[in-house]
Write a protein that holds these residues in place. Structure first.
Motif, mmCIF file in Angstrom:
data_model
loop_
_atom_site.group_PDB
_atom_site.id
_atom_site.type_symbol
_atom_site.label_atom_id
_atom_site.label_comp_id
_atom_site.label_asym_id
_atom_site.label_seq_id
_atom_site.Cartn_x
_atom_site.Cartn_y
_atom_site.Cartn_z
ATOM 1 N N PRO A 1 0.825 -1.222 0.000
ATOM 2 C CA PRO A 1 0.000 0.000 0.000
ATOM 3 C C PRO A 1 0.853 1.264 0.000
ATOM 4 C CG PRO A 1 -0.070 -1.065 2.151
ATOM 5 C CD PRO A 1 0.600 -2.024 1.228
ATOM 6 N N LEU A 2 2.034 1.221 0.634
ATOM 7 C CA LEU A 2 2.904 2.391 0.616
ATOM 8 C C LEU A 2 3.382 2.682 -0.805
ATOM 9 C CD1 LEU A 2 4.524 4.557 2.115
ATOM 10 C CD2 LEU A 2 6.307 2.837 2.510
ATOM 11 N N ASN A 3 3.695 1.640 -1.541
ATOM 12 C CA ASN A 3 4.112 1.810 -2.929
ATOM 13 C C ASN A 3 2.983 2.421 -3.761
ATOM 14 O OD1 ASN A 3 6.018 1.394 -5.107
ATOM 15 N ND2 ASN A 3 4.679 -0.245 -5.812
ATOM 16 N N ALA A 4 1.763 1.929 -3.563
ATOM 17 C CA ALA A 4 0.623 2.471 -4.304
ATOM 18 C C ALA A 4 0.410 3.947 -3.957
ATOM 19 C CB ALA A 4 -0.635 1.662 -3.983
ATOM 20 N N ALA A 5 0.531 4.285 -2.661
ATOM 21 C CA ALA A 5 0.332 5.673 -2.252
ATOM 22 C C ALA A 5 1.388 6.589 -2.872
ATOM 23 C CB ALA A 5 0.370 5.774 -0.723
ATOM 24 N N ARG A 6 2.638 6.132 -2.908
ATOM 25 C CA ARG A 6 3.702 6.943 -3.510
ATOM 26 C C ARG A 6 3.442 7.152 -5.005
ATOM 27 N NH1 ARG A 6 8.828 7.413 -1.706
ATOM 28 N NH2 ARG A 6 8.921 8.836 -3.492
ATOM 29 N N LEU A 7 2.927 6.123 -5.667
ATOM 30 C CA LEU A 7 2.625 6.255 -7.092
ATOM 31 C C LEU A 7 1.527 7.291 -7.323
ATOM 32 C CD1 LEU A 7 2.701 2.498 -8.186
ATOM 33 C CD2 LEU A 7 4.415 4.244 -8.696
ATOM 34 N N PHE A 8 0.500 7.247 -6.482
ATOM 35 C CA PHE A 8 -0.600 8.206 -6.643
ATOM 36 C C PHE A 8 -0.131 9.636 -6.388
ATOM 37 C CE2 PHE A 8 -3.568 4.521 -5.840
ATOM 38 C CZ PHE A 8 -4.192 4.592 -7.065
ATOM 39 N N THR A 9 0.666 9.857 -5.328
ATOM 40 C CA THR A 9 1.131 11.219 -5.043
ATOM 41 C C THR A 9 2.076 11.707 -6.144
ATOM 42 O OG1 THR A 9 2.915 10.328 -3.659
ATOM 43 C CG2 THR A 9 0.882 11.007 -2.556
ATOM 44 N N GLY B 1 20.194 -10.979 -9.337
ATOM 45 C CA GLY B 1 21.189 -11.602 -10.205
ATOM 46 C C GLY B 1 20.561 -12.304 -11.393
ATOM 47 N N LEU B 2 19.466 -13.031 -11.146
ATOM 48 C CA LEU B 2 18.803 -13.742 -12.232
ATOM 49 C C LEU B 2 18.188 -12.758 -13.224
ATOM 50 C CD1 LEU B 2 18.032 -16.421 -13.441
ATOM 51 C CD2 LEU B 2 16.026 -16.504 -11.936
ATOM 52 N N ALA B 3 17.578 -11.686 -12.716
ATOM 53 C CA ALA B 3 17.008 -10.670 -13.612
ATOM 54 C C ALA B 3 18.092 -10.048 -14.484
ATOM 55 C CB ALA B 3 16.294 -9.598 -12.789
ATOM 56 N N ARG B 4 19.248 -9.805 -13.884
ATOM 57 C CA ARG B 4 20.348 -9.223 -14.647
ATOM 58 C C ARG B 4 20.855 -10.190 -15.723
ATOM 59 N NH1 ARG B 4 23.201 -8.192 -10.676
ATOM 60 N NH2 ARG B 4 24.548 -10.015 -10.715
ATOM 61 N N GLN B 5 20.946 -11.474 -15.384
ATOM 62 C CA GLN B 5 21.384 -12.476 -16.366
ATOM 63 C C GLN B 5 20.434 -12.543 -17.554
ATOM 64 O OE1 GLN B 5 21.946 -16.253 -14.434
ATOM 65 N NE2 GLN B 5 23.390 -15.428 -12.933
ATOM 66 N N LEU B 6 19.149 -12.341 -17.303
ATOM 67 C CA LEU B 6 18.151 -12.390 -18.375
ATOM 68 C C LEU B 6 18.061 -11.078 -19.149
ATOM 69 C CD1 LEU B 6 15.336 -14.279 -16.409
ATOM 70 C CD2 LEU B 6 16.782 -15.218 -18.220
ATOM 71 N N GLY B 7 18.818 -10.084 -18.718
ATOM 72 C CA GLY B 7 18.798 -8.798 -19.408
ATOM 73 C C GLY B 7 17.656 -7.898 -18.987
ATOM 74 N N TYR B 8 17.054 -8.155 -17.809
ATOM 75 C CA TYR B 8 15.948 -7.343 -17.321
ATOM 76 C C TYR B 8 16.473 -6.262 -16.384
ATOM 77 C CZ TYR B 8 13.200 -11.513 -18.664
ATOM 78 O OH TYR B 8 12.653 -12.567 -19.336
ATOM 79 N N GLY B 9 15.744 -5.149 -16.306
ATOM 80 C CA GLY B 9 15.986 -4.187 -15.247
ATOM 81 C C GLY B 9 15.322 -4.677 -13.972
ATOM 82 N N CYS B 10 15.776 -4.164 -12.836
ATOM 83 C CA CYS B 10 15.188 -4.588 -11.553
ATOM 84 C C CYS B 10 15.127 -3.381 -10.622
ATOM 85 C CB CYS B 10 16.024 -5.698 -10.927
ATOM 86 S SG CYS B 10 15.293 -6.403 -9.421
ATOM 87 N N LEU B 11 13.927 -3.090 -10.108
ATOM 88 C CA LEU B 11 13.714 -1.993 -9.177
ATOM 89 C C LEU B 11 13.029 -2.526 -7.925
ATOM 90 C CD1 LEU B 11 12.451 0.821 -11.589
ATOM 91 C CD2 LEU B 11 14.755 0.523 -10.661
ATOM 92 N N LEU B 12 13.341 -1.892 -6.783
ATOM 93 C CA LEU B 12 12.793 -2.336 -5.505
ATOM 94 C C LEU B 12 11.639 -1.429 -5.072
ATOM 95 C CD1 LEU B 12 16.125 -3.044 -3.591
ATOM 96 C CD2 LEU B 12 14.627 -4.712 -4.703
ATOM 97 N N LYS B 13 10.700 -2.028 -4.368
ATOM 98 C CA LYS B 13 9.602 -1.271 -3.769
ATOM 99 C C LYS B 13 10.034 -0.757 -2.405
ATOM 100 C CE LYS B 13 5.866 -3.916 -5.979
ATOM 101 N NZ LYS B 13 4.681 -4.755 -5.743
ATOM 102 N N PRO B 14 9.508 0.399 -1.971
ATOM 103 C CA PRO B 14 8.613 1.302 -2.686
ATOM 104 C C PRO B 14 9.326 1.932 -3.875
ATOM 105 C CG PRO B 14 8.645 1.803 -0.328
ATOM 106 C CD PRO B 14 9.780 0.886 -0.607
ATOM 107 N N LEU B 15 8.632 1.960 -4.995
ATOM 108 C CA LEU B 15 9.228 2.409 -6.245
ATOM 109 C C LEU B 15 9.505 3.905 -6.210
ATOM 110 C CD1 LEU B 15 9.936 1.278 -9.075
ATOM 111 C CD2 LEU B 15 7.692 2.060 -9.813
ATOM 112 N N LYS B 16 10.697 4.275 -6.634
ATOM 113 C CA LYS B 16 11.034 5.689 -6.774
ATOM 114 C C LYS B 16 10.709 6.100 -8.205
ATOM 115 C CE LYS B 16 14.495 5.870 -3.153
ATOM 116 N NZ LYS B 16 13.978 4.651 -2.513
#
Length: 466
Positions: free
Chosen positions: A117-125, A434-449
């Protein structure tokens, strides 16, 4: 025949008697035996005198022997007691470690549930900040956003210190351009500098380092937060220095500096410098303690240079890195020309939380993107109906059985090879990154900036169009 004697009483001198004299009518064999007995008697007497002279004063040899046996028994008993105590200590230590690990897992689980819910609130603001609002509404949105950032910082600090204490935080060392980290932090903190007499000066670098990007970002963020907290007027500098042994990432300020007596204590838990914080500052005094522990775990030396009344400089020395042949360019700070990359970009979003889907759609549409949100892979496939996307944002933990964000991205990439993917998760496990990086994906942590997401999308979409 040889003389005989009875067993002496404990504590009494040992009396060996006198050897027998050979009678006049003794035969040759008897005389030889008696002479041998006399010789042995002299030897035993000499040995006993030596034992008595080396033994306990005033005691007979047998008493000394009994005393030695008693001491040996006491040593054995005390050794057994010590071994039993050590076993109890080991059991208590194992129980404490298990409790600490359980606490860490509990905090991780609770933080994941709180972060949703904190991530959702940050997205809305953040989405609201993209709209033109009346001045009173803008101030309200700003106050809400600051409060949410306070909650995020406090929660993140508690989880970090718990994971560091439990020893479950493992670094994910990779090579990356230091600008990939510092460009984002410079833009993020430039927006936070609200004082009219304060300026953030950023000196970029093309150097490549080898470290854990997320943990290093935690360190530099704490440096910047600390500088922002104590510097009311003047300048804050973010930049790098090239050293033979690595790249020194530094944050300097023109604040009050740090007295000599506090230069060690500020790195301890719950220690804060002087009375320079105000009522809006809700820090726990754990920032530099976390910095010290992370730097120790990464084996990156810390340095503090300060002059009271003239400012302070915090730095961390990061080893040189070498990029693999294929790598994205450093993230570029968004500008008027780059913002057009997001205009009309088709972004798919998968998150099992409907609130996060709504918040992500509001944020992305405020940037000019066209969004399609879904709470599962099946839901997205039904809604997409053969359409194609420019990028996919997918939560790692999905509600579908046997399908996580990585599996969902792999299935969508089968239909659309080369689809840019960003995995978003509240799980800080290095294996996922590490696995996301090996697959060529970006990776971001919540709460999302939001700024970090925007710059990553600009990088991915800009590289693809280029």
């Amino acid at each position: 025949m040889a003389c005989t004697s009875t067993r002496p009483s404990p504590g009494l001198p040992l009396d060996l008697g006198q050897p027998r004299q050979a009678p006049d009518n003794a035969g040759p064999r008897e005389r030889a035996l008696l002479e041998e007995n006399a010789r042995l008697h002299r030897i035993v007497t000499a040995l006993m005198e030596r034992v008595e002279s080396a033994g306990m004063a005033g005691d007979a040899p047998y008493a000394a022997f009994e005393h030695a046996v008693l001491l040996a028994e006491q040593v054995r008993e005390r050794t057994e007691t010590l071994q039993h105590t050590l076993a109890e200590l080991h059991a208590a230590k194992a129980e404490a470690e298990a409790a600490n690990l359980s606490k860490t897992r509990f905090l991780a689980a609770v933080s994941h549930d709180l972060l949703q819910p904190l991530n959702a609130a940050r997205l809305f603001t953040s989405a609201l900040e993209e709209h033109r609002l009346p001045a009173p509404s803008t101030r309200l949105v700003g106050n809400i956003d600051r409060s949410l950032k306070d909650v995020e910082a406090l929660l993140g600090t508690l989880v970090d210190i718990s994971r560091l204490d439990a020893g479950v935080l493992e670094p994910d060392i990779t090579a990356f351009p230091v600008a990939r980290l510092l460009d984002v932090l410079a833009e993020e903190y430039r927006q936070m500098v609200a004082s009219p007499g304060l300026e953030l000066h950023y000196v970029g670098s093309s150097a490549v380092v080898a470290s854990d990007l997320a943990l290093l970002a935690r360190v530099v963020r704490n440096f910047l937060t600390n500088a922002l907290r104590y510097t009311r007027r003047g300048k804050i500098l973010l930049g790098c220095r090239r050293r033979p042994e690595g790249i020194e990432v530094l944050v300097a300020d023109s604040g009050p500096g740090i007295p000599e007596a506090q230069r060690e204590t500020i790195f301890q838990e719950f220690q804060r410098l002087g009375d320079h914080h105000d009522a809006e500052d809700r820090g726990l005094g754990l920032g530099l303690a976390i910095v010290d522990r992370i730097a120790g775990m990464l084996a990156h030396p810390l340095r503090l240079t300060t002059v009271p009344g003239r400012g302070a400089l915090f730095s961390i020395l990061v080893p040189h890195g070498r990029l693999s042949p294929v790598v994205h360019q450093p993230l570029a700070v968004s500008g008027p020309g780059q913002a057009s990359v997001l205009e009309q970009a088709r972004i798919w979003v998968i998150d099992n939380d409907p609130g996060i889907c709504s918040g992500m759609a509001a944020l992305l549409e405020g940037w000019g993107c066209r969004t399609l949100t879904a709470t599962s892979l099946g839901d997205l496939e039904n809604k997409a109906a053969g359409e194609r996307a420019d990028a996919l944002l997918v939560d790692y933990h999905l509600a579908e059985a046997g399908i996580d964000g990585l599996a969902a991205a792999a299935r969508l990439r089968e239909r659309q090879p080369g689809l840019p993917v960003v995995v978003i998760t509240a799980n800080h496990d290095t294996a996922i990154k590490g696995l996301a990086r090996q697959l060529g994906y970006g990776c971001l942590l919540k709460p999302l900036k939001p700024l970090r997401l925007r710059m990553l999308l600009l990088d991915l979409l800009g590289s693809r169009s280029g």
